[in-house]
Motif scaffolding. Structure first.
Motif, short mmCIF file in Angstrom:
data_model
loop_
_atom_site.label_atom_id
_atom_site.label_comp_id
_atom_site.label_asym_id
_atom_site.label_seq_id
_atom_site.Cartn_x
_atom_site.Cartn_y
_atom_site.Cartn_z
N ARG A 168 0.63 -1.11 0.07
CA ARG A 168 -0.07 0.18 -0.24
C ARG A 168 1.08 1.24 0.07
O ARG A 168 1.46 1.48 0.97
CB ARG A 168 -0.71 0.16 1.09
N LEU A 169 1.48 1.71 -1.73
CA LEU A 169 2.33 2.69 -1.37
C LEU A 169 2.38 4.08 -2.82
O LEU A 169 1.72 2.96 -3.68
CB LEU A 169 3.45 1.96 -1.29
N LEU A 170 2.04 5.00 -2.56
CA LEU A 170 1.42 5.64 -2.84
C LEU A 170 2.77 6.47 -3.21
O LEU A 170 3.59 7.22 -2.15
CB LEU A 170 -0.02 6.20 -2.89
N ALA A 171 2.47 6.91 -3.98
CA ALA A 171 3.17 8.76 -4.42
C ALA A 171 2.73 9.87 -3.92
O ALA A 171 1.65 10.22 -4.43
CB ALA A 171 3.56 9.55 -6.21
N SER A 172 3.52 10.50 -2.71
CA SER A 172 2.54 11.81 -2.04
C SER A 172 3.49 12.49 -0.96
O SER A 172 3.62 11.92 -0.18
CB SER A 172 1.73 10.59 -0.80
N PRO A 173 3.33 13.36 -1.83
CA PRO A 173 4.41 14.54 -1.28
C PRO A 173 4.11 14.86 -0.04
O PRO A 173 4.83 15.12 1.02
CB PRO A 173 4.65 15.40 -2.31
N ALA A 174 2.72 15.04 0.37
CA ALA A 174 1.83 16.08 1.28
C ALA A 174 3.55 15.19 2.82
O ALA A 174 3.81 16.03 4.05
CB ALA A 174 1.36 15.30 2.04
N ARG A 175 3.13 13.74 2.87
CA ARG A 175 3.91 13.27 4.13
C ARG A 175 5.88 13.65 3.99
O ARG A 175 5.98 13.54 5.67
CB ARG A 175 3.69 11.73 4.55
#
Lengths: 204, 152
Positions: free
Chosen positions: A87-94
């Protein structure tokens, strides 16, 4: 699918701009929804630095992996999917804080990193070594032999080298500050040029 | 071994969006897409490694679309016209509005067979009909679309 009509409708052509915009909007929404539902096990992004692009990945607990471009980001992401969670996503916010601190470090305005770390990709003696490295200050270096002695295993010099070579959090956990006893560079996962740049930056 | 979910989104995001747009229209497609991928993300770790990911996603999208249609029927919105691609460039003929004029089963069969590329047998399993009926529905649907897309 393009054979339905003579001449594919624009809406079905690859990279249709409206569709690309919709997908980018939907991706952002998925990142938010996934985090809110506690399904974003690993978030990642890349940052550009003087030593090339770096990949940063974080679990809800903290930064779990920092990788150099030469490690091949696809390979690194596949390994994270296998070892941490798919469960891995490109997600810059974190990774906003970590990315900002990396920028500041390379700009010379930051000497220590202040982000939570997730140590799950290392354990045992390697982890002991890395925790010791975390205490080596900016601009300071130690030899592999010194690190071995400091971790209570003076004969484990090679194992210290392995711990450095498999450091999942380079730069933040400063394995680049470990050199050979004769002052030569030893090895570096990011390449010796990168190690030189980091040591040069900290010596300035 | 599972690939990163990001790869699933990159590989199948566009197809699932087209499927959702074909079945629901552009307006409601975003909600169906979002719910499909969130549900897929939740279930992803237990998906068998040899599963056909696209068919799995389309099956989820089909269920989510039915949920959206039911919700729409319970609380009908005062929508006078077919949903249109408001954000699309003007030169883009309104494919989704054309697809929306098809009967439910034809729309689904066209979406799953032509847009998602699933074989008629899988389309049949998703819709809940025989493979022959799925084949007829998609060929009738495409014939109707061609007639409207290419008027004499």
């Amino acid at each position: 699918m393009t054979t339905i009509f003579e001449g594919a409708p624009p809406a079905l052509q690859p990279d249709h701009p409206e569709e690309a915009a919709a997908l980018s909007r939907l991706h952002a929404r998925l990142e938010t929804d996934a985090a809110a539902s506690e399904l974003l096990d690993v978030a990642y992004r890349t940052v550009d630095t003087p030593i090339g692009a770096l990949l940063l990945a974080a679990t809800p607990e903290g930064l779990v992996r920092l990788a150099f471009e030469r490690e091949d980001f696809d390979t690194v992401l596949e390994a994270l999917a296998a070892r941490v969670s798919p469960r891995l996503l490109a997600s810059p916010a974190r990774l906003d804080a970590a990315a900002r601190q990396v920028d500041e470090y390379f700009a010379g305005t930051r000497r220590t990193f202040d982000v939570p770390l997730d140590w799950r990709l290392t354990k045992g003696f390697r982890r002991t070594v890395l925790e010791h490295l975390a205490g080596i200050g900016y601009g300071v270096t130690e030899s592999y032999t010194q690190v071995a002695a400091a971790t209570g295993s003076p004969r484990a010099v090679r194992a210290v080298g392995t711990a450095c070579a498999t450091n999942p959090l380079p730069i933040v956990v400063p394995c680049h500050r470990v050199l050979r006893s004769d002052g030569s560079l030893g090895g570096y996962l990011g390449g010796l040029d990168a190690k030189r740049v980091l040591l040069g930056l900290e010596a300035a | 071994m599972k690939h990163p979910f990001e790869r699933v989104v990159q590989q199948h995001g566009a197809t699932v969006l087209r499927v959702c747009r074909a079945v629901l229209g552009v307006q409601d497609a975003d909600d169906a897409w979002s719910e499909t991928f969130l549900a897929a993300l939740r279930a992803y770790p237990s998906l068998p490694d040899d599963a056909n990911v696209e068919a799995w996603l389309v099956t989820i999208a089909h269920r989510k679309a039915i949920d959206v249609i039911r919700a729409r029927e319970r609380a009908p919105l005062p929508v006078a016209e077919l949903p249109s691609t408001g954000a699309a460039p003007a030169k883009d003929p309104d494919l989704w509005a054309l697809v929306a004029t098809l009967p439910d089963r034809q729309r689904q069969a066209v979406a799953y067979h032509f847009f998602a590329g699933l074989p008629h047998s899988e389309v049949a399993a998703i819709i809940g009909c025989t493979p022959d009926a799925a084949r007829r529905a998609s060929s009738d649907g495409v014939a109707a679309l061609r007639a409207k897309w290419l008027p004499e």
